[in-house]
Enzyme design. Structure first.
Site, short mmCIF file in Angstrom:
data_model
loop_
_atom_site.label_atom_id
_atom_site.label_comp_id
_atom_site.label_asym_id
_atom_site.label_seq_id
_atom_site.Cartn_x
_atom_site.Cartn_y
_atom_site.Cartn_z
N LYS A 103 0.88 -1.17 0.00
CA LYS A 103 0.00 0.00 0.00
C LYS A 103 0.91 1.22 0.00
O LYS A 103 1.44 1.62 1.05
CB LYS A 103 -0.87 -0.04 1.26
CG LYS A 103 -2.13 0.78 1.21
CD LYS A 103 -1.94 2.20 0.81
CE LYS A 103 -2.12 3.21 1.87
NZ LYS A 103 -1.90 4.58 1.36
N THR A 131 -0.13 7.39 13.11
CA THR A 131 -0.70 6.36 12.24
C THR A 131 -0.16 4.98 12.63
O THR A 131 -0.89 3.99 12.57
CB THR A 131 -0.41 6.69 10.76
OG1 THR A 131 -0.91 7.99 10.48
CG2 THR A 131 -1.08 5.69 9.82
N GLU A 186 8.34 1.57 11.66
CA GLU A 186 9.45 2.53 11.52
C GLU A 186 8.81 3.90 11.50
O GLU A 186 8.18 4.28 10.52
CB GLU A 186 10.23 2.22 10.24
CG GLU A 186 11.63 2.80 10.25
CD GLU A 186 11.68 4.21 9.73
OE1 GLU A 186 11.44 5.15 10.54
OE2 GLU A 186 11.94 4.38 8.54
N CYS A 220 13.16 10.63 7.89
CA CYS A 220 12.95 10.26 9.30
C CYS A 220 14.21 10.45 10.13
O CYS A 220 14.12 10.64 11.34
CB CYS A 220 12.44 8.83 9.39
SG CYS A 220 13.45 7.67 8.46
N GLU A 247 8.57 16.38 15.74
CA GLU A 247 9.08 16.19 14.37
C GLU A 247 8.46 17.25 13.46
O GLU A 247 7.24 17.35 13.35
CB GLU A 247 8.73 14.79 13.86
CG GLU A 247 9.34 14.50 12.51
CD GLU A 247 9.16 13.06 12.05
OE1 GLU A 247 10.14 12.42 11.69
OE2 GLU A 247 8.00 12.58 12.06
#
Ligand code: TXE
Length: 503
Positions: free
Chosen positions: A187, A244, A262, A296, A396
């Site tokens: 996905k 999420t 992750e 990230c 973040e």
């Protein structure tokens, strides 16, 4: 800031993508998602807007392929050969993959090239692992017993991929899943689905059987959510936001599938006074702006030893001012942010930082350029005098924004680096090997770089500590995530009627 923006509409072609299920394209409901370039505001791609039924069809195809043994029963050497062919086919299409990732992400092709090539390298390395899958034999259990630990592929895996490095992150999951003998339903992000569909098509061309690699495009809800909760999926590997990731974990409870997460990061760049400062300036700059900070392990927090801080910041700010922003075809250092909402979020963070007391040493706002009125370009921004309790230090931002905090000595640097909830990747700049090793061991993150940054090799396992997630990708540990261990105990002696835990 040097402007090198030239060609706002880098491609007038709209690429159209369908799902790829059981070796065939499929449009599902017929609804589509338009991808607007964050550079030009024009539509660059359209993806099928998947439904739960599309995921169900893809999982069924993957399950049938897995159960048929057409992939999982192949000898490891044969799976490795097929993955080598896939790497070779991808390499033949590398420019195409770079062009479509760059157009959909909104990044210059010269920035997209490295990650796409690294993704293909992941497939090379995964190919080399396929034949190494093996278990253990125990012959030290007494004369009547032999024990076998057999490593088997997990089954059907769901791979949920974000938008920042579409080809790379797909390959660092898919290569290892396939090497282990699993079949997959991918996905991709609803902003950057093109390369996933192409990789699935090219996998078939490379001889990987129908149903082994399936792709369903569409929104997180319903497509990602259905994949995460599907009762016939054995593992979900997710890269994306912490929020999420928590939803994925919730969805996974339906059948207690394995989950690998992750998630985000807030990496520190720790610059000691005894570092090679020329090197450190370039490294800190790269870490802050690579992929326009949508990374990230972006070096979002500069921690600099106070005795060199002023000099270091002067040099960093000057270099930031030289950076070029531009679209996919430009000779630029960084591109546009993924979409207008994300750009607004990044700009809001800059304002929050200033309200919290930070001073702007470079950048500080949206790039004002008449040709790119629709472009989501944020100037590379340095926020000085940031304290550890500030939101911009803790949260973040995921844009080209680096905060600056001064420290005195290694203990303070370590404390500052570890005070955030994330723990993905940190970097240490020093020429003192004792200091480097001591600090490295005390940092709470899955990766620590020393005198290099955002580097990597497929052999080197990657993953998070703390809120950056769990589960590992790449390397031997990443490969083994896609396997499970079966224990087989065999009695060969004549101990009639004696069972149970005998010692
Ligand atoms: O990510 P999401 P978003 C961080 C970064 C960014 C923030 C938000 O800070 O600003 O996340 O980005 C799918 N069930 N990272 O909102 O939602 C979604 O369709 C299952 C860090 O774009 O996490 C996409 O394919 N799947 C990061 C993927 O999850 C769902 C990379 C990631 O999207 C879902 C990207 C659901 N309920 C963002 N909802 C990194 N670690 O590199 C969405 N998705």
């Amino acid at each position: 800031m040097t402007d090198t923006l030239r060609d706002p509409a880098t491609s007038s072609d709209i690429r159209r993508y369908q799902h790829f299920i059981d070796g065939k394209p499929g449009s599902g409901s017929g609804e589509v998602i338009a991808r607007y370039s964050p550079v030009s505001g024009q539509v660059v791609a359209e993806y099928a807007a998947g439904t739960e039924a599309d995921i169900d069809a893809a999982v069924l195809a993957a399950r049938n392929a897995f159960n048929s043994g057409v992939w999982s029963d192949l000898p490891g050497l044969a799976r490795g050969r097929a993955l080598n062919r896939l790497a070779s086919v991808l390499r033949n299409h590398v420019d195409e993959l770079i062009a479509l990732d760059a157009a959909e992400v909104g990044t210059p092709q010269r920035v997209a090239r490295g990650p796409v090539e690294a993704g293909i390298g992941q497939i090379d390395f995964a190919a080399s692992l396929a034949s190494t899958l093996h278990g253990e034999i125990h012959t030290n259990l007494g004369p009547d017993f032999t024990g076998l630990l057999v490593r088997e592929p997990l089954g059907v895996v769901g791979l949920i991929v974000p938008w920042n490095f579409p080809t790379l992150i797909l390959c660092q999951k898919l290569g290892y899943a396939l090497a282990a003998g699993c079949t997959a339903v991918v996905k991709p992000s609803e902003f950057t689905s093109g390369s996933a569909v192409r990789v699935a098509e090219l996998a078939l061309e490379a001889g990987i059987p129908e149903g082994v690699v399936n792709v369903v495009t569409g929104y997180g809800n319903p497509v990602g959510q259905r994949l995460a909760e599907h009762p016939d999926v054995d593992l979900v590997s997710f890269t994306g936001s912490t929020a999420t990731g928590q939803r994925v974990l919730e969805s996974s409870k339906s059948n207690l599938k394995r989950v690998s997460l992750e998630l985000g990061g807030k990496a520190a760049q720790i610059v000691f006074a005894d570092a090679d400062l020329d090197d450190a300036v370039e490294g800190v700059l790269f870490a802050a702006i690579h992929n326009q900070g949508e990374c990230c392990v972006a070096g979002a927090r500069l921690l600099v030893e106070d005795s060199v801080a002023d000099e270091f910041l002067d040099r960093l700010a000057k270099r930031a001012g030289d950076l070029r922003l531009g679209g996919p075809d430009d000779e630029a250092d960084l591109g546009a942010l993924i979409h207008p909402d994300h750009m607004r979020k990044v700009l809001d963070y800059i304002n929050v930082g200033v309200q919290e007391g930070a001073s702007i040493r470079a950048g500080g706002g949206q790039l004002d350029h008449p040709e790119y009125a629709q472009g989501c370009f944020v100037q590379p921004t340095i926020l000085d005098n940031v304290t550890p309790t500030d939101r911009v230090f803790q949260e973040e931002i995921f844009g080209p924004v680096v905060t600056v905090t001064r420290f005195s000595g290694a203990d303070e640097a370590i404390e500052l680096a570890n005070v955030v909830e994330y723990g993905l990747g940190n970097t240490v700049w020093t020429k003192n090997i004792d200091k480097a090793l001591t600090v490295t061991r005390r940092l709470h993150s899955g990766t620590v770089w020393v005198n290099t940054t955002i580097d990597g090799s497929p052999q080197l396992t990657f993953g998070g500590y703390k809120a950056s997630g769990y589960g590992r990708e790449m390397g031997k540990a990443g490969f083994e995530e896609y396997t499970q261990i079966k224990t087989i105990q065999i009695r060969t002696g004549t101990r009639v009627g004696k069972f149970g835990l005998l010692s």
